[in-house]
Design a protein around this motif. Structure first.
Motif, PDB file in Angstrom:
ATOM      1  N   ASP A 121       3.673   3.128  -5.540  1.00 38.71           N
ATOM      2  CA  ASP A 121       3.828   4.356  -5.980  1.00 38.71           C
ATOM      3  C   ASP A 121       3.521   4.374  -7.432  1.00 38.71           C
ATOM      4  O   ASP A 121       2.890   5.285  -8.348  1.00 38.71           O
ATOM      5  CB  ASP A 121       5.100   5.178  -5.665  1.00 38.71           C
ATOM      6  CG  ASP A 121       4.931   5.683  -4.230  1.00 38.71           C
ATOM      7  OD1 ASP A 121       3.877   5.930  -3.863  1.00 38.71           O
ATOM      8  OD2 ASP A 121       6.136   5.987  -3.745  1.00 38.71           O
ATOM      9  N   LYS A 122       4.165   3.374  -8.145  1.00 34.30           N
ATOM     10  CA  LYS A 122       4.161   3.464  -9.525  1.00 34.30           C
ATOM     11  C   LYS A 122       2.742   2.922 -10.159  1.00 34.30           C
ATOM     12  O   LYS A 122       2.285   3.221 -11.112  1.00 34.30           O
ATOM     13  CB  LYS A 122       5.235   2.422 -10.182  1.00 34.30           C
ATOM     14  CG  LYS A 122       6.676   2.837 -10.226  1.00 34.30           C
ATOM     15  CD  LYS A 122       7.328   2.124 -10.688  1.00 34.30           C
ATOM     16  CE  LYS A 122       8.884   2.450 -10.562  1.00 34.30           C
ATOM     17  NZ  LYS A 122       9.756   1.667  -9.726  1.00 34.30           N
ATOM     18  N   CYS A 146       1.923   7.780  15.969  1.00 33.58           N
ATOM     19  CA  CYS A 146       2.119   8.528  14.802  1.00 33.58           C
ATOM     20  C   CYS A 146       1.446   7.736  13.703  1.00 33.58           C
ATOM     21  O   CYS A 146       1.357   6.489  13.708  1.00 33.58           O
ATOM     22  CB  CYS A 146       3.495   8.836  14.495  1.00 33.58           C
ATOM     23  SG  CYS A 146       4.420   7.641  14.472  1.00 33.58           S
ATOM     24  N   PHE A 147       1.019   8.457  12.653  1.00 34.46           N
ATOM     25  CA  PHE A 147       0.671   7.617  11.346  1.00 34.46           C
ATOM     26  C   PHE A 147       1.715   7.220  10.626  1.00 34.46           C
ATOM     27  O   PHE A 147       2.949   8.016  10.611  1.00 34.46           O
ATOM     28  CB  PHE A 147      -0.437   8.560  10.439  1.00 34.46           C
ATOM     29  CG  PHE A 147      -1.581   9.000  11.187  1.00 34.46           C
ATOM     30  CD1 PHE A 147      -2.551   8.029  11.390  1.00 34.46           C
ATOM     31  CD2 PHE A 147      -1.808  10.017  11.655  1.00 34.46           C
ATOM     32  CE1 PHE A 147      -3.908   8.212  11.913  1.00 34.46           C
ATOM     33  CE2 PHE A 147      -3.226  10.619  12.152  1.00 34.46           C
ATOM     34  CZ  PHE A 147      -4.185   9.589  12.199  1.00 34.46           C
ATOM     35  N   THR A 148       1.838   5.999  10.186  1.00 37.03           N
ATOM     36  CA  THR A 148       2.886   5.456   9.510  1.00 37.03           C
ATOM     37  C   THR A 148       2.792   5.945   7.890  1.00 37.03           C
ATOM     38  O   THR A 148       1.533   6.247   7.492  1.00 37.03           O
ATOM     39  CB  THR A 148       2.716   4.039   9.414  1.00 37.03           C
ATOM     40  OG1 THR A 148       1.450   3.586   8.833  1.00 37.03           O
ATOM     41  CG2 THR A 148       2.738   3.350  10.980  1.00 37.03           C
ATOM     42  N   LYS A 149       3.868   5.940   7.291  1.00 40.00           N
ATOM     43  CA  LYS A 149       3.918   6.388   5.930  1.00 40.00           C
ATOM     44  C   LYS A 149       3.977   5.183   4.925  1.00 40.00           C
ATOM     45  O   LYS A 149       2.806   4.771   4.333  1.00 40.00           O
ATOM     46  CB  LYS A 149       5.165   7.280   5.894  1.00 40.00           C
ATOM     47  CG  LYS A 149       5.181   8.007   4.273  1.00 40.00           C
ATOM     48  CD  LYS A 149       6.309   9.028   4.511  1.00 40.00           C
ATOM     49  CE  LYS A 149       6.588   9.718   2.896  1.00 40.00           C
ATOM     50  NZ  LYS A 149       7.992   9.487   2.627  1.00 40.00           N
ATOM     51  N   GLY A 150       5.094   4.611   5.037  1.00 40.40           N
ATOM     52  CA  GLY A 150       5.230   3.489   4.070  1.00 40.40           C
ATOM     53  C   GLY A 150       4.983   1.998   4.729  1.00 40.40           C
ATOM     54  O   GLY A 150       4.627   2.030   5.971  1.00 40.40           O
ATOM     55  N   GLY A 183       0.224   5.838   4.915  1.00 42.34           N
ATOM     56  CA  GLY A 183       0.524   7.001   3.761  1.00 42.34           C
ATOM     57  C   GLY A 183       0.023   6.478   2.535  1.00 42.34           C
ATOM     58  O   GLY A 183      -0.507   7.024   1.487  1.00 42.34           O
ATOM     59  N   SER A 184       0.588   5.083   1.967  1.00 40.33           N
ATOM     60  CA  SER A 184       0.215   4.401   0.961  1.00 40.33           C
ATOM     61  C   SER A 184      -1.171   4.141   0.652  1.00 40.33           C
ATOM     62  O   SER A 184      -1.817   4.294  -0.592  1.00 40.33           O
ATOM     63  CB  SER A 184       0.962   3.068   0.770  1.00 40.33           C
ATOM     64  OG  SER A 184       2.309   3.328   1.023  1.00 40.33           O
ATOM     65  N   LYS A 189      -6.991   6.461  -5.153  1.00 37.67           N
ATOM     66  CA  LYS A 189      -7.982   7.188  -5.511  1.00 37.67           C
ATOM     67  C   LYS A 189      -9.231   7.212  -4.919  1.00 37.67           C
ATOM     68  O   LYS A 189      -9.850   8.204  -4.787  1.00 37.67           O
ATOM     69  CB  LYS A 189      -7.995   7.047  -7.136  1.00 37.67           C
ATOM     70  CG  LYS A 189      -6.837   7.473  -7.799  1.00 37.67           C
ATOM     71  CD  LYS A 189      -7.043   6.965  -9.243  1.00 37.67           C
ATOM     72  CE  LYS A 189      -5.515   6.838  -9.891  1.00 37.67           C
ATOM     73  NZ  LYS A 189      -5.822   5.986 -11.208  1.00 37.67           N
ATOM     74  N   LYS A 190      -9.557   6.028  -4.530  1.00 40.06           N
ATOM     75  CA  LYS A 190     -11.053   5.776  -3.790  1.00 40.06           C
ATOM     76  C   LYS A 190     -10.703   4.495  -2.901  1.00 40.06           C
ATOM     77  O   LYS A 190     -10.005   3.820  -3.073  1.00 40.06           O
ATOM     78  CB  LYS A 190     -12.197   5.123  -4.958  1.00 40.06           C
ATOM     79  CG  LYS A 190     -13.376   5.008  -4.367  1.00 40.06           C
ATOM     80  CD  LYS A 190     -14.288   4.564  -5.439  1.00 40.06           C
ATOM     81  CE  LYS A 190     -15.714   4.226  -4.934  1.00 40.06           C
ATOM     82  NZ  LYS A 190     -16.572   5.644  -5.201  1.00 40.06           N
TER      83      LYS A 190
END
Ligand code: PGA
Length: 239
Positions: A121-122, A146-150, A183-184, A189-190
């Motif tokens: 995230d940083k 389901c789609f994972t986040k972290g 999610g990450s 950005k690309k």
């Protein structure tokens, strides 16, 4: 999604390699998300050669790898840590403190995953490189409900074990890994994906033409605003 169909893996390696070299020249402290497996190897060879020739420097580049096996010593010949050093890092001037991996030997897996998510995230990845599994996985995000986040610890599927066990000639392949979450990956950005060979044709068709579903985790990339997909004719045969 920009779809670029090329003749073979070598051509893709050159095109994707040029994309990365140009991006590093433009932003020397770029943050890269990196992938392992056979697909990115020609790209890593191109970047390594450019670095050896002095055309680009990775001195200020920071990298975050997608995944790592659980239970392999970091310097095991099959760890992704070793893979990345052999295929790319050792041939460049990247600084060791700038390369990041999930620790597949962490005693507190939950803490390790949350810490990696915080770092991601940083850092805010500029370009994320991806391969794709025959089953449509990205990183080690296997088909799911389901789609994972972290980041999380994943039990690898039979398809993935079947595809990767050829690299494990001495010890059995681990059945678990730590992986960056979808999610990450989506926050990069690309995104640059590379897929070669007919074994990837079904996954490519599902990712590009199918519905967006966690049964084909890569299909989520249809919702990302900046994706380039390099594939060879064999991987593109069902498009
Ligand atoms: P491969 O693996 O590049 O070795 O085909 C890709 C993946 O499993 O994501």
């Amino acid at each position: 999604m920009e779809i670029i169909i090329m003749e073979n893996a070598a051509e893709i390696g050159e095109a994707a390699g040029k994309l990365f070299v140009k991006a590093i020249q433009k932003k020397p402290d770029i943050v890269l998300g990196l992938a392992t497996g056979a697909s990115p190897v020609p790209t890593y060879q191109y970047i390594s050669a450019a670095c050896q020739k002095g055309e680009v420097s990775l001195r200020d580049v920071r990298t975050y790898n997608l995944d790592e096996y659980v239970g392999l010593p970091r310097n095991d010949k099959n760890s992704y840590y070793t893979f990345m050093h052999e295929q790319l890092f050792n041939h460049t001037d990247i600084q060791e403190q700038n390369v990041h991996f999930l620790d597949g030997n962490a005693t507190d897996v939950e803490a390790e995953c949350r810490s990696y998510d915080d770092q991601l995230d940083k850092a805010h990845i500029d370009i994320q490189l991806l391969g794709i599994g025959r089953n449509g996985h990205i990183g080690f995000n296997e088909p799911s409900i389901c789609f994972t986040k972290g980041a999380f610890k994943v039990k690898l599927t039979e398809s993935t074990i079947d595809a990767n066990s050829k690299y494990f000639d001495e010890n059995p392949m681990p059945h678990y890994a730590l992986t960056m979450g979808i999610g990450s990956i989506m926050k990069a950005k690309k995104i640059v994906m590379i897929a070669t060979g007919s074994a990837k044709a079904d996954a490519m068709a599902a990712m590009i033409k199918g519905e967006v579903t966690p049964v084909c985790p890569a299909s989520i990339l249809q919702f990302h605003p900046n994706v380039v997909v390099y594939l060879d004719k064999a991987a593109a045969k069902l498009l």
